[in-house]
Scaffold this active site. Structure first.
Site, short mmCIF file in Angstrom:
data_model
loop_
_atom_site.label_atom_id
_atom_site.label_comp_id
_atom_site.label_asym_id
_atom_site.label_seq_id
_atom_site.Cartn_x
_atom_site.Cartn_y
_atom_site.Cartn_z
N PHE A 127 0.85 -1.19 0.00
CA PHE A 127 0.00 0.00 0.00
C PHE A 127 0.89 1.24 0.00
O PHE A 127 1.73 1.41 0.89
CB PHE A 127 -0.94 0.04 1.21
CG PHE A 127 -1.87 1.24 1.15
CD1 PHE A 127 -3.01 1.20 0.35
CD2 PHE A 127 -1.59 2.40 1.84
CE1 PHE A 127 -3.86 2.30 0.24
CE2 PHE A 127 -2.43 3.51 1.74
CZ PHE A 127 -3.56 3.45 0.95
N ASP A 214 9.23 2.56 1.77
CA ASP A 214 8.06 3.28 2.26
C ASP A 214 7.91 2.96 3.75
O ASP A 214 7.43 1.89 4.12
CB ASP A 214 6.82 2.85 1.45
CG ASP A 214 5.55 3.54 1.93
OD1 ASP A 214 5.56 4.16 3.02
OD2 ASP A 214 4.53 3.45 1.21
N LYS A 243 2.62 9.59 8.40
CA LYS A 243 1.81 9.22 9.57
C LYS A 243 2.32 9.73 10.93
O LYS A 243 1.90 10.78 11.37
CB LYS A 243 1.61 7.70 9.58
CG LYS A 243 0.69 7.25 8.44
CD LYS A 243 0.09 5.89 8.68
CE LYS A 243 -1.07 5.60 7.74
NZ LYS A 243 -0.73 5.02 6.45
#
Ligand SMILES: *Cc1c(COP(=O)(O)O)cnc(C)c1O
Length: 390
Positions: A127, A214, A243
């Protein structure tokens, strides 16, 4: 009817304020937050240092634009470079934007080397976000379906499988980068083996490809090191963060080193908001508090405690397949879809999430205490038992 676009299946609850690892809904009911807004609220809620730093910054200046030097941005870039060993930082506002920067940079790197149609190797179950390029890099048909044509230039391989990338290397001479999450988050808390990460690093070096990691979900202390790849003792060429970096204030970052350093120059990429004084102050304060309060050590210790207590509480329960993850990034894998547990936990005053249909995902604030872990297990384990016996 709400005028908010219907892009999320939302739970019927709204929160009015938080206090550490707890958050209160508009009826005054208290919840233990074991999700942290999906790995965002690193310091929990209403952290006094963060509140103070943000109020002070808001009282001076919120935004100036990247047309000028931004001292907080420079200080944050220095700090991130020091913690990661990376060289340069581009600031964005989210994870997908950080990944967009990484993807653009890999393409630019390819063009500079005379590769007209550069390709990036990406992973199944990955993702990387919801923008067109990042959803194309994502390994989940549900995220992509209906948004074709996808952005070309991605070659997909199974995750944690070195020979699959070696095979691509033999046949595809347009590859310029490999992009992966050291621990897949949305994909179900799947960690790559450390040997695999080392081997991918070596393969990228052998072919002069960029290794793009990532770490939007697994970075910033979540696994007990500043960045998850540090467990493998490797250094990526590009790392993306978002995040947890601002502990609730939106910020993303793409960091470069090695052969990715210096690829971008003025005019190659930009962002109006990226790295603004408020966001950078939030991130600097987050990193300062993490350091001062030993939150990396805490993530490791509380993560180990959580896995242990969960394993004990769920010992012998049929239907619990695996408890996995590192630090405070934990997945409890069941043998069946378990989305219903999210609402049942909410009812019981606990915030959790389910991803990849049958993985209960726990991403609590890194400030979780020994007692918080026990409270989490005491609430969650009986819910899982009941759910599986129904
Ligand atoms: C959440 C996430 C993203 C996307 O971040 P946004 O801020 O939602 O754009 C990208 N990569 C990973 C690994 C993520 O977990």
């Amino acid at each position: 009817m709400s005028h908010v676009m219907n892009t999320y299946g939302r739970l019927p609850v709204a929160f009015s304020h938080g206090e550490g690892v707890h958050i209160f809904d508009t009826d005054g009911k208290r919840y233990l937050d074991a999700l942290a807004g999906i790995a965002v609220s690193t310091l929990g809620h209403n952290h006094p240092d963060l509140v103070k730093a943000l109020a002070e910054q808001a009282g001076r200046v919120l935004h100036t634009s990247n047309l000028y030097r931004i001292p907080a941005q420079e200080a944050l870039a220095d700090r991130l470079a020091e913690l990661s060993g990376m060289d340069e930082v581009f600031f964005a506002n989210s994870g997908c934007e950080a990944n967009e920067a990484a993807i653009k940079l890999a393409r630019y790197y390819g063009h500079k080397r005379g590769i007209a149609q550069p390709a990036i190797v990406v992973m199944e179950q990955a993702f990387h976000g919801r923008t067109l390029a990042t959803l194309s890099a994502t390994g989940n048909r549900k995220v992509q379906a209906g948004f074709e044509p996808l952005v070309p230039g991605f070659v997909r391989v199974p995750f944690d499988d070195l020979s699959a990338i070696e095979q691509v290397a033999k046949t595809n001479h347009d590859v310029v980068a490999v992009m992966l999450e050291p621990i897949q988050g949305e994909g179900g808390i799947r960690a790559a083996h450390l040997d695999y990460l080392k081997a991918v690093r070596a393969l990228c070096d052998a072919h002069e490809w960029l290794l793009i990691l990532d770490e939007v979900q697994c970075g910033v202390g979540r696994t007990g090191k500043w960045f998850a790849h540090q467990w493998a003792g490797i250094q990526p060429d590009v790392m993306t963060l978002a995040k947890g970096l601002g502990s609730g204030v939106p910020i993303g970052a793409a960091l470069t080193a090695g052969r990715a350093k210096g690829v971008f120059g003025p005019g190659n990429h930009g962002s109006t908001f990226g790295g603004n004084p408020l966001a950078c102050t939030a991130a600097l304060t987050t990193l300062d508090v993490m350091t001062r309060d030993g939150l990396l050590e805490n993530a490791s210790a509380r993560g180990a405690q959580l896995r242990e207590e969960l394993a004990r509480a769920l010992d012998g329960v049929a239907g619990v397949t695996e408890i996995r993850g590192d630090g405070l990034m934990i997945g409890v894998v069941l043998d069946r879809p378990c989305g219903a547990l999210v609402g049942q936990a909410l009812e019981a005053g606990l915030l959790i999430n389910v991803t990849a249909e049958q993985v209960i995902r726990l991403l609590p604030p890194l400030t979780f205490s020994v007692a918080d872990v026990t409270a989490l297990v005491d609430t969650l384990a009986p819910l899982i038992r009941k759910f599986l016996s129904a």
